[in-house]
Motif scaffolding. Structure first.
Motif, PDB file in Angstrom:
ATOM      1  N   LYS A   1     -10.142  -5.738  10.368  1.00  0.00           N
ATOM      2  CA  LYS A   1      -8.840  -5.345  10.936  1.00  0.00           C
ATOM      3  C   LYS A   1      -8.582  -6.125  12.220  1.00  0.00           C
ATOM      4  CE  LYS A   1      -7.254  -2.140   8.119  1.00  0.00           C
ATOM      5  NZ  LYS A   1      -5.888  -2.023   7.630  1.00  0.00           N
TER       6      LYS A   1
ATOM      7  N   TYR B   1      -4.370   3.319  14.181  1.00  0.00           N
ATOM      8  CA  TYR B   1      -4.429   4.740  13.834  1.00  0.00           C
ATOM      9  C   TYR B   1      -5.808   5.286  14.179  1.00  0.00           C
ATOM     10  CZ  TYR B   1      -1.071   3.293  10.113  1.00  0.00           C
ATOM     11  OH  TYR B   1      -0.067   2.756   9.355  1.00  0.00           O
TER      12      TYR B   1
ATOM     13  N   THR C   1      -6.713   0.133  13.194  1.00  0.00           N
ATOM     14  CA  THR C   1      -7.590   1.296  13.217  1.00  0.00           C
ATOM     15  C   THR C   1      -8.342   1.420  14.539  1.00  0.00           C
ATOM     16  OG1 THR C   1      -9.672   2.122  12.286  1.00  0.00           O
ATOM     17  CG2 THR C   1      -9.283  -0.198  12.018  1.00  0.00           C
TER      18      THR C   1
ATOM     19  N   GLY D   1       0.817  -1.225   0.000  1.00  0.00           N
ATOM     20  CA  GLY D   1       0.000   0.000   0.000  1.00  0.00           C
ATOM     21  C   GLY D   1       0.846   1.268   0.000  1.00  0.00           C
TER      22      GLY D   1
ATOM     23  N   MET E   1       0.115  -2.032   4.932  1.00  0.00           N
ATOM     24  CA  MET E   1      -0.877  -0.955   4.921  1.00  0.00           C
ATOM     25  C   MET E   1      -1.949  -1.154   3.861  1.00  0.00           C
ATOM     26  SD  MET E   1       1.832   2.103   5.329  1.00  0.00           S
ATOM     27  CE  MET E   1       0.774   2.902   6.452  1.00  0.00           C
ATOM     28  N   ALA E   2      -1.724  -2.080   2.923  1.00  0.00           N
ATOM     29  CA  ALA E   2      -2.703  -2.280   1.842  1.00  0.00           C
ATOM     30  C   ALA E   2      -4.003  -2.811   2.414  1.00  0.00           C
ATOM     31  CB  ALA E   2      -2.146  -3.274   0.820  1.00  0.00           C
TER      32      ALA E   2
ATOM     33  N   ALA F   1       1.667   3.146  -2.354  1.00  0.00           N
ATOM     34  CA  ALA F   1       1.260   4.200  -3.291  1.00  0.00           C
ATOM     35  C   ALA F   1       0.063   4.964  -2.728  1.00  0.00           C
ATOM     36  CB  ALA F   1       0.891   3.577  -4.640  1.00  0.00           C
TER      37      ALA F   1
ATOM     38  N   ALA G   1      -5.688   9.990  10.362  1.00  0.00           N
ATOM     39  CA  ALA G   1      -4.497  10.608   9.772  1.00  0.00           C
ATOM     40  C   ALA G   1      -4.920  11.899   9.079  1.00  0.00           C
ATOM     41  CB  ALA G   1      -3.872   9.655   8.767  1.00  0.00           C
TER      42      ALA G   1
ATOM     43  N   GLY H   1       0.864   5.211   3.232  1.00  0.00           N
ATOM     44  CA  GLY H   1       1.986   4.373   2.793  1.00  0.00           C
ATOM     45  C   GLY H   1       3.081   5.176   2.107  1.00  0.00           C
TER      46      GLY H   1
ATOM     47  N   ALA I   1       1.289  -4.791  -8.113  1.00  0.00           N
ATOM     48  CA  ALA I   1       0.752  -6.146  -7.947  1.00  0.00           C
ATOM     49  C   ALA I   1      -0.141  -6.182  -6.714  1.00  0.00           C
ATOM     50  CB  ALA I   1       1.899  -7.139  -7.786  1.00  0.00           C
ATOM     51  N   ASP I   2      -0.927  -7.244  -6.653  1.00  0.00           N
ATOM     52  CA  ASP I   2      -1.878  -7.431  -5.557  1.00  0.00           C
ATOM     53  C   ASP I   2      -1.219  -8.297  -4.465  1.00  0.00           C
ATOM     54  OD1 ASP I   2      -5.294  -7.429  -5.538  1.00  0.00           O
ATOM     55  OD2 ASP I   2      -4.208  -8.652  -4.069  1.00  0.00           O
TER      56      ASP I   2
ATOM     57  N   ASN J   1     -10.013  -8.851   0.916  1.00  0.00           N
ATOM     58  CA  ASN J   1      -8.768  -8.063   0.838  1.00  0.00           C
ATOM     59  C   ASN J   1      -8.072  -7.970   2.206  1.00  0.00           C
ATOM     60  OD1 ASN J   1      -6.857  -6.617  -0.591  1.00  0.00           O
ATOM     61  ND2 ASN J   1      -7.935  -4.674  -0.449  1.00  0.00           N
TER      62      ASN J   1
ATOM     63  N   PHE K   1      -8.707  -2.202   2.132  1.00  0.00           N
ATOM     64  CA  PHE K   1      -9.866  -1.342   1.863  1.00  0.00           C
ATOM     65  C   PHE K   1     -10.234  -0.712   3.201  1.00  0.00           C
ATOM     66  CE2 PHE K   1     -11.373  -4.459  -1.659  1.00  0.00           C
ATOM     67  CZ  PHE K   1     -10.576  -3.808  -2.587  1.00  0.00           C
ATOM     68  N   SER K   2     -10.676   0.558   3.167  1.00  0.00           N
ATOM     69  CA  SER K   2     -10.914   1.206   4.457  1.00  0.00           C
ATOM     70  C   SER K   2     -12.087   2.187   4.474  1.00  0.00           C
ATOM     71  CB  SER K   2      -9.632   1.911   4.921  1.00  0.00           C
ATOM     72  OG  SER K   2      -9.193   2.819   3.943  1.00  0.00           O
TER      73      SER K   2
HETATM   74  N1  LIG Z   1      -6.377   7.235   6.631  1.00  0.00           N
HETATM   75  C1  LIG Z   1      -6.671   7.022   7.906  1.00  0.00           C
HETATM   76  O1  LIG Z   1      -6.995   7.958   8.641  1.00  0.00           O
HETATM   77  C2  LIG Z   1      -6.609   5.623   8.483  1.00  0.00           C
HETATM   78  C3  LIG Z   1      -7.102   5.409   9.788  1.00  0.00           C
HETATM   79  C4  LIG Z   1      -7.004   4.125  10.329  1.00  0.00           C
HETATM   80  C5  LIG Z   1      -6.410   3.098   9.616  1.00  0.00           C
HETATM   81  N2  LIG Z   1      -5.968   3.331   8.344  1.00  0.00           N
HETATM   82  C6  LIG Z   1      -5.344   2.213   7.622  1.00  0.00           C
HETATM   83  O2  LIG Z   1      -4.109   2.660   7.063  1.00  0.00           O
HETATM   84  C7  LIG Z   1      -3.857   2.004   5.818  1.00  0.00           C
HETATM   85  C8  LIG Z   1      -3.571   3.045   4.755  1.00  0.00           C
HETATM   86  O3  LIG Z   1      -4.683   3.916   4.645  1.00  0.00           O
HETATM   87  P1  LIG Z   1      -4.690   5.117   3.610  1.00  0.00           P
HETATM   88  O4  LIG Z   1      -5.603   6.148   4.167  1.00  0.00           O
HETATM   89  O5  LIG Z   1      -3.335   5.478   3.217  1.00  0.00           O
HETATM   90  O6  LIG Z   1      -5.466   4.426   2.398  1.00  0.00           O
HETATM   91  P2  LIG Z   1      -5.130   4.400   0.832  1.00  0.00           P
HETATM   92  O7  LIG Z   1      -6.330   3.856   0.168  1.00  0.00           O
HETATM   93  O8  LIG Z   1      -4.620   5.734   0.387  1.00  0.00           O
HETATM   94  O9  LIG Z   1      -3.938   3.356   0.752  1.00  0.00           O
HETATM   95  C9  LIG Z   1      -4.122   1.972   0.664  1.00  0.00           C
HETATM   96  C10 LIG Z   1      -3.254   1.485  -0.471  1.00  0.00           C
HETATM   97  O10 LIG Z   1      -3.338   0.063  -0.545  1.00  0.00           O
HETATM   98  C11 LIG Z   1      -3.469  -0.334  -1.891  1.00  0.00           C
HETATM   99  N3  LIG Z   1      -4.132  -1.648  -1.890  1.00  0.00           N
HETATM  100  C12 LIG Z   1      -5.366  -1.958  -1.430  1.00  0.00           C
HETATM  101  N4  LIG Z   1      -5.605  -3.266  -1.577  1.00  0.00           N
HETATM  102  C13 LIG Z   1      -4.488  -3.806  -2.131  1.00  0.00           C
HETATM  103  C14 LIG Z   1      -4.122  -5.112  -2.525  1.00  0.00           C
HETATM  104  N5  LIG Z   1      -4.954  -6.155  -2.390  1.00  0.00           N
HETATM  105  N6  LIG Z   1      -2.897  -5.309  -3.072  1.00  0.00           N
HETATM  106  C15 LIG Z   1      -2.037  -4.271  -3.243  1.00  0.00           C
HETATM  107  N7  LIG Z   1      -2.338  -3.003  -2.885  1.00  0.00           N
HETATM  108  C16 LIG Z   1      -3.559  -2.779  -2.345  1.00  0.00           C
HETATM  109  C17 LIG Z   1      -4.247   0.784  -2.547  1.00  0.00           C
HETATM  110  O11 LIG Z   1      -4.077   0.872  -3.944  1.00  0.00           O
HETATM  111  C18 LIG Z   1      -3.692   2.018  -1.824  1.00  0.00           C
HETATM  112  O12 LIG Z   1      -2.578   2.561  -2.509  1.00  0.00           O
HETATM  113  C19 LIG Z   1      -5.068   1.135   5.550  1.00  0.00           C
HETATM  114  O13 LIG Z   1      -4.748  -0.182   5.962  1.00  0.00           O
HETATM  115  C20 LIG Z   1      -6.156   1.718   6.446  1.00  0.00           C
HETATM  116  O14 LIG Z   1      -7.079   0.739   6.854  1.00  0.00           O
HETATM  117  C21 LIG Z   1      -6.055   4.561   7.759  1.00  0.00           C
END
Ligand SMILES: NC(=O)c1ccc[n+]([C@@H]2O[C@H](COP(=O)([O-])OP(=O)(O)OC[C@H]3O[C@@H](n4cnc5c(N)ncnc54)[C@H](O)[C@@H]3O)[C@@H](O)[C@H]2O)c1
Length: 338
Positions: A152, A175, A124, A14, A80-81, A16, A178, A20, A57-58, A99, A83-84
């Motif tokens: 999670k 977290y 989370t 994750g 970090m990858a 990108a 953020a 991440g 890649a996945d 996922n 769905f959220s």
């Molecule tokens: N943003 C927040 O405030 C917050 C709060 C609590 C927890 N989180 C957790 O932090 C992590 C990052 O969150 P974010 O806000 O940067 O989200 P984001 O969607 O920007 O980043 C997640 C990344 O994971 C990639 N991804 C998803 N499924 C994938 C897979 N199967 N294979 C490869 N790549 C995959 C996506 O393309 C994306 O780039 C997540 O796990 C989320 O649950 C975020």
């Protein structure tokens, strides 16, 4: 920032995405070799750190993951990858289990097979559900009220048993919200559901009006209270979490310990941007707890983490500046609304 510990080869899943990409920056600054795997389902290729090797890649593609782990002699994974989006998890739980749980398990098992013994996991505040006790300590009972939080939590539990059976040490970082941006990377989800970037899109006129879900919560102005932590502070905690793995596995909240209502966030954004931000109120959303504020006492005491940017204004300012400076990149990559 110079590294205290030894240089490691780190795989960031994750990398990108919003958090991440900033975590990768911190790892590079700490002197580590970074490798990013991301399927770009919600991430952006241009946010991947230029010093990182990128694999589009996945994480569920086990042969590719095994190859990345082995070829690059990966020593630690920052996972970090995922769905959220809470609402999506309520209407389509299958994708979230597939996922966040199955994908996570495939990754963990690939780590076992390749002998990778360290993992940092992005969990989370949603694992807590709606605890009455605020600020929330790690010891509070875990009772998620949405499918996202359940997935999670399921992975958190799997980590415990992979440590027991295979000696894979973990740091779980729960977290809260953020916020903010680094100079190069910022918050740009697809679709965007997070408050601060949405408020700023309204300020820019790309969205006509901000929808606020619920103004009848038991809070001072009726809107939900959340704890915001600057993404750079949050990223630094991953370096501390990696160093602490020598001492064993543990779980930490990652929040500032201060809560702000939705209306306070909007007022702060009006001051930062000097724009009108029109709002409309609608019903509460499913699975949205009224108040989520972290107690960060454990991570402060045990890992020596302290937030450098704890005020809401500086978080919003950095997000606003990042959006202004990177508008052209987002637009060039075909981002909706930019
Ligand atoms: N943003 C927040 O405030 C917050 C709060 C609590 C927890 N989180 C957790 O932090 C992590 C990052 O969150 P974010 O806000 O940067 O989200 P984001 O969607 O920007 O980043 C997640 C990344 O994971 C990639 N991804 C998803 N499924 C994938 C897979 N199967 N294979 C490869 N790549 C995959 C996506 O393309 C994306 O780039 C997540 O796990 C989320 O649950 C975020």
């Amino acid at each position: 920032m110079a590294t205290k510990g030894k240089t490691m080869n780190i795989l960031i899943t994750g990398g990108a995405g919003y958090i991440g990409s900033v975590v990768t920056e911190e790892c590079v600054a700490a002197g580590h070799n970074t490798f990013v795997i991301d399927n770009l389902v919600s991430g952006h290729k241009w946010m991947v750190h230029p010093n990182s090797e990128f694999y589009e890649a996945d994480i569920r593609n086990t042969p590719v993951v095994n190859q990345i782990l082995q070829k690059n002699r990966i020593e630690a994974v920052i996972h970090m990858a995922a769905f959220s989006v809470v609402g999506d998890s309520m209407s389509g739980p299958y994708g979230y289990y597939d996922n966040n749980v199955s994908g996570g398990l495939l990754l963990l098992d690939a780590m076992r097979e390749s002998g990778v013994k360290k993992i940092i996991f992005s969990s989370t505040a949603a694992v807590y559900g709606e605890p009455e006790e605020q600020p929330i300590e790690e010891s509070v009972e875990l009772r998620p009220t949405n499918a996202y939080g359940e997935t999670k939590l399921a992975f958190e539990k799997a980590l415990k048993w992979f440590d027991y059976a295979h000696g894979i040490k973990y740091t779980i970082l729960r977290y809260f919200n953020a916020a903010g941006a680094s100079q190069r990377c910022g918050e740009l989800h697809k679709p965007e559901t997070h408050l601060i970037p949405l408020v700023l899109e309204v300020a820019r006129g790309r969205i006509p009006v901000l929808q606020i879900y619920g103004n009848d919560y038991p809070t001072k102005d009726g809107t939900c209270i959340r704890d915001y932590v600057h993404v750079r502070d949050l990223a630094r905690a991953h370096i501390l979490g990696l160093e602490s793995l020598e001492k064993g596995s543990d779980v930490y909240n990652l929040g500032s310990g201060r809560g702000f209502t939705v209306r306070e966030v909007i007022d702060a954004a009006r001051k930062v941007t000097d724009r009108l931000i029109p709002v409309i109120y609608s019903d509460r959303r499913d699975g949205d707890p009224p108040i989520l504020v972290a107690s960060p006492a454990k991570i402060i005491q045990k890992l020596g983490w302290t937030p450098d940017y704890s005020d809401l204004t500086s978080m919003i300012e950095s997000a606003w500046k990042w959006g202004n400076d990177h508008h052209h990149l987002a637009k060039a990559s075909g981002e909706p609304r930019w």
